[in-house]
Design a protein around this motif. Structure first.
Motif, PDB file in Angstrom:
ATOM      1  N   ALA A   1      -5.637  -1.626  12.955  1.00 32.82           N
ATOM      2  CA  ALA A   1      -5.686  -0.180  12.752  1.00 32.82           C
ATOM      3  C   ALA A   1      -5.640   0.182  11.272  1.00 32.82           C
ATOM      4  N   PHE A   2      -4.956  -0.638  10.476  1.00 35.67           N
ATOM      5  CA  PHE A   2      -4.807  -0.360   9.049  1.00 35.67           C
ATOM      6  C   PHE A   2      -6.108  -0.588   8.299  1.00 35.67           C
ATOM      7  N   ARG A   3      -6.756  -1.722   8.593  1.00 37.71           N
ATOM      8  CA  ARG A   3      -8.016  -2.035   7.918  1.00 37.71           C
ATOM      9  C   ARG A   3      -9.059  -0.981   8.258  1.00 37.71           C
ATOM     10  N   TRP A   4      -9.863  -0.676   7.282  1.00 43.00           N
ATOM     11  CA  TRP A   4     -10.957   0.287   7.395  1.00 43.00           C
ATOM     12  C   TRP A   4     -10.428   1.721   7.354  1.00 43.00           C
ATOM     13  N   ASP A   5      -9.202   1.945   7.863  1.00 40.97           N
ATOM     14  CA  ASP A   5      -8.638   3.293   7.857  1.00 40.97           C
ATOM     15  C   ASP A   5      -7.976   3.592   6.522  1.00 40.97           C
ATOM     16  N   LYS A   6      -7.168   2.678   6.020  1.00 41.55           N
ATOM     17  CA  LYS A   6      -6.469   2.864   4.747  1.00 41.55           C
ATOM     18  C   LYS A   6      -7.140   2.109   3.603  1.00 41.55           C
ATOM     19  N   ILE A   7      -7.528   0.850   3.864  1.00 41.05           N
ATOM     20  CA  ILE A   7      -8.241   0.040   2.883  1.00 41.05           C
ATOM     21  C   ILE A   7      -9.502  -0.509   3.549  1.00 41.05           C
ATOM     22  N   SER A   8     -10.654  -0.236   2.961  1.00 43.26           N
ATOM     23  CA  SER A   8     -11.907  -0.771   3.503  1.00 43.26           C
ATOM     24  C   SER A   8     -12.535  -1.694   2.470  1.00 43.26           C
ATOM     25  N   MET A   9     -13.572  -2.420   2.903  1.00 43.08           N
ATOM     26  CA  MET A   9     -14.163  -3.414   2.017  1.00 43.08           C
ATOM     27  C   MET A   9     -15.667  -3.487   2.205  1.00 43.08           C
TER      28      MET A   9
ATOM     29  N   PHE B   1       0.845  -1.187   0.000  1.00 49.69           N
ATOM     30  CA  PHE B   1       0.000   0.000   0.000  1.00 49.69           C
ATOM     31  C   PHE B   1       0.880   1.237   0.000  1.00 49.69           C
ATOM     32  N   HIS B   2       0.566   2.179  -0.910  1.00 47.14           N
ATOM     33  CA  HIS B   2       1.339   3.422  -1.024  1.00 47.14           C
ATOM     34  C   HIS B   2       0.448   4.577  -0.546  1.00 47.14           C
ATOM     35  N   SER B   3       0.700   5.064   0.638  1.00 46.84           N
ATOM     36  CA  SER B   3      -0.161   6.078   1.246  1.00 46.84           C
ATOM     37  C   SER B   3       0.035   7.442   0.599  1.00 46.84           C
ATOM     38  N   ARG B   4      -1.022   8.233   0.602  1.00 50.02           N
ATOM     39  CA  ARG B   4      -0.918   9.606   0.090  1.00 50.02           C
ATOM     40  C   ARG B   4       0.021  10.456   0.944  1.00 50.02           C
ATOM     41  N   GLU B   5       0.308   9.979   2.175  1.00 53.81           N
ATOM     42  CA  GLU B   5       1.233  10.704   3.049  1.00 53.81           C
ATOM     43  C   GLU B   5       2.691  10.457   2.688  1.00 53.81           C
ATOM     44  N   GLY B   6       2.946   9.556   1.733  1.00 51.24           N
ATOM     45  CA  GLY B   6       4.305   9.386   1.243  1.00 51.24           C
ATOM     46  C   GLY B   6       5.024   8.134   1.711  1.00 51.24           C
ATOM     47  N   PHE B   7       4.389   7.275   2.496  1.00 53.93           N
ATOM     48  CA  PHE B   7       5.049   6.047   2.928  1.00 53.93           C
ATOM     49  C   PHE B   7       4.369   4.835   2.298  1.00 53.93           C
ATOM     50  N   SER B   8       5.105   3.726   2.260  1.00 58.60           N
ATOM     51  CA  SER B   8       4.575   2.483   1.715  1.00 58.60           C
ATOM     52  C   SER B   8       4.593   1.398   2.784  1.00 58.60           C
ATOM     53  N   VAL B   9       3.615   0.489   2.712  1.00 59.36           N
ATOM     54  CA  VAL B   9       3.494  -0.575   3.711  1.00 59.36           C
ATOM     55  C   VAL B   9       3.310  -1.907   2.996  1.00 59.36           C
ATOM     56  N   ASP B  10       4.183  -2.860   3.299  1.00 56.80           N
ATOM     57  CA  ASP B  10       4.000  -4.236   2.848  1.00 56.80           C
ATOM     58  C   ASP B  10       2.984  -4.870   3.790  1.00 56.80           C
ATOM     59  N   LEU B  11       1.805  -5.220   3.274  1.00 57.36           N
ATOM     60  CA  LEU B  11       0.731  -5.683   4.144  1.00 57.36           C
ATOM     61  C   LEU B  11       1.082  -6.980   4.860  1.00 57.36           C
ATOM     62  N   ALA B  12       2.021  -7.750   4.326  1.00 55.62           N
ATOM     63  CA  ALA B  12       2.424  -8.998   4.969  1.00 55.62           C
ATOM     64  C   ALA B  12       3.153  -8.746   6.282  1.00 55.62           C
ATOM     65  N   THR B  13       3.661  -7.540   6.474  1.00 52.62           N
ATOM     66  CA  THR B  13       4.410  -7.228   7.696  1.00 52.62           C
ATOM     67  C   THR B  13       3.499  -6.774   8.826  1.00 52.62           C
ATOM     68  N   LEU B  14       2.233  -6.544   8.531  1.00 52.42           N
ATOM     69  CA  LEU B  14       1.307  -6.067   9.555  1.00 52.42           C
ATOM     70  C   LEU B  14       0.708  -7.243  10.318  1.00 52.42           C
ATOM     71  N   GLY B  15       0.461  -7.013  11.579  1.00 52.23           N
ATOM     72  CA  GLY B  15      -0.163  -8.051  12.392  1.00 52.23           C
ATOM     73  C   GLY B  15      -0.761  -7.443  13.646  1.00 52.23           C
ATOM     74  N   GLY B  16      -1.684  -8.158  14.254  1.00 50.66           N
ATOM     75  CA  GLY B  16      -2.253  -7.723  15.516  1.00 50.66           C
ATOM     76  C   GLY B  16      -2.892  -6.348  15.440  1.00 50.66           C
ATOM     77  N   ALA B  17      -2.521  -5.494  16.370  1.00 50.02           N
ATOM     78  CA  ALA B  17      -3.106  -4.158  16.481  1.00 50.02           C
ATOM     79  C   ALA B  17      -2.802  -3.309  15.259  1.00 50.02           C
ATOM     80  N   ASP B  18      -1.615  -3.474  14.672  1.00 49.86           N
ATOM     81  CA  ASP B  18      -1.252  -2.681  13.492  1.00 49.86           C
ATOM     82  C   ASP B  18      -2.163  -3.019  12.313  1.00 49.86           C
ATOM     83  N   LEU B  19      -2.428  -4.301  12.121  1.00 48.30           N
ATOM     84  CA  LEU B  19      -3.306  -4.714  11.020  1.00 48.30           C
ATOM     85  C   LEU B  19      -4.732  -4.240  11.281  1.00 48.30           C
TER      86      LEU B  19
END
Length: 304
Positions: free
Chosen positions: A103-111, A83-101
């Motif tokens: 927090a990421f869902r619904w905030d950056k990518i929703s479904m 994921f390439h955020s408009r704020e200028g950073f990129s996140v490999d979704l495979a590295t996210l887990g637990g609370a970080d994941l």
């Protein structure tokens, strides 16, 4: 002619928001099923990318894999989603887990899930269900602010805020679908994945929902991955379309180019299966002219 404008790279190359590379998913068991096979896609910021294909081809599995929602026996066997955020950073979704994941869902990518009309809790009011998003992801918001924001979301999707006190069974199918879209965009995500959001809706309500999605995309600038088996629908709203068959992307092109000049035989067959609104029985495209991309046997079967 403005040659400088013509020379600009396409949006998904110039400003990507999601990059999927060599992504594969298996369902393990006595006989392993290769549900998604080496899929690579790039979603541009603000783009609507259609993902088309018949039932069981792996569309939803790909979406669930990218958002890390798959459960055993599903297993991601290769590839990455970044994921390439408009704020200028990129996140490999495979590295996210637990609370970080979480927090990421619904905030950056929703479904918006397949069968979204059944995703609402039948014994909790609409207001409580939308408020739960803010309570979880925006705990600093005050009660009055949450209520105001909930009403604003409903009005944004064309539903009166008085419906906040309603329960899901008191709403029509179209209104429940709008509720799900409102909830998906509550935190201003940069990507929305919509998994067959118009399934089981009549054609008039489908049109209203599609118009809302197009309008909201223009207003808010989020990108959309729109998943459906309905290729004609995608041709109307998508910037680009990826055609999926047996877990693989067999064709990816601009929507107009895919319609007018399909390259893969499977895509040609999908296009040739359009029902005609006019003309004789057995005519397959909107002009009412029989399409020679179907074999004689195919035409006989559809006409019978």
């Amino acid at each position: 002619m403005n040659t400088a404008m013509d020379a600009r790279p396409p949006r998904h190359e110039a400003d990507p928001v999601l990059t999927i590379e060599d992504f594969s998913v298996d369902y393990l068991g006595a006989n392993t099923t290769h549900a998604v096979k080496n899929v690579s896609l790039t979603l541009g910021r603000g783009e609507i990318l259609g993902l088309a294909g018949e039932s069981g081809c792996g569309k939803s599995t790909l979406a669930y894999g990218v958002t890390r929602l798959l459960k055993p026996p599903a297993l991601i066997t290769s590839g990455s989603a970044t994921f390439h955020s408009r704020e200028g950073f990129s996140v490999d979704l495979a590295t996210l887990g637990g609370a970080d994941l979480r927090a990421f869902r619904w905030d950056k990518i929703s479904m918006v899930f397949q069968g979204a009309m059944n995703s609402l809790n039948p014994v909790i009011s609409i207001q409580a269900q939308i408020e739960d998003i803010f309570t979880t992801h925006r705990p600093e918001m005050k009660k009055a602010e949450r209520v105001e924001r909930c009403g604003d979301l409903l009005e944004r999707v064309g539903v009166d805020r008085s419906r906040l006190k309603s329960f899901p069974h008191e709403l029509s199918g179209g209104m429940r679908q709008r509720m799900m879209i409102a909830m998906a965009m509550a935190l201003d995500p940069q990507v929305m994945i919509m998994d067959e959001p118009t399934t089981a809706l009549d054609v008039v309500v489908q049109r209203e929902i599609l118009d809302e999605i197009t309008r909201l995309r223009s207003e808010l600038g989020f990108a959309v991955i729109f998943i459906t088996h309905d290729l004609p629908l995608l041709l109307e709203i998508s910037d680009r379309i990826a055609v999926m068959k047996a877990g693989e992307i067999v064709e990816l092109n601009d929507a107009y180019q895919l319609y007018t000049n399909p390259r893969d035989e499977y895509t040609k067959r999908l296009l040739a299966s359009f029902p005609s609104l006019t003309g004789k029985r057995g005519d397959f495209i909107r002009t009412g002219i029989a399409d020679d991309r179907l074999t004689e046997t195919d035409q006989e079967v559809v006409a019978s």
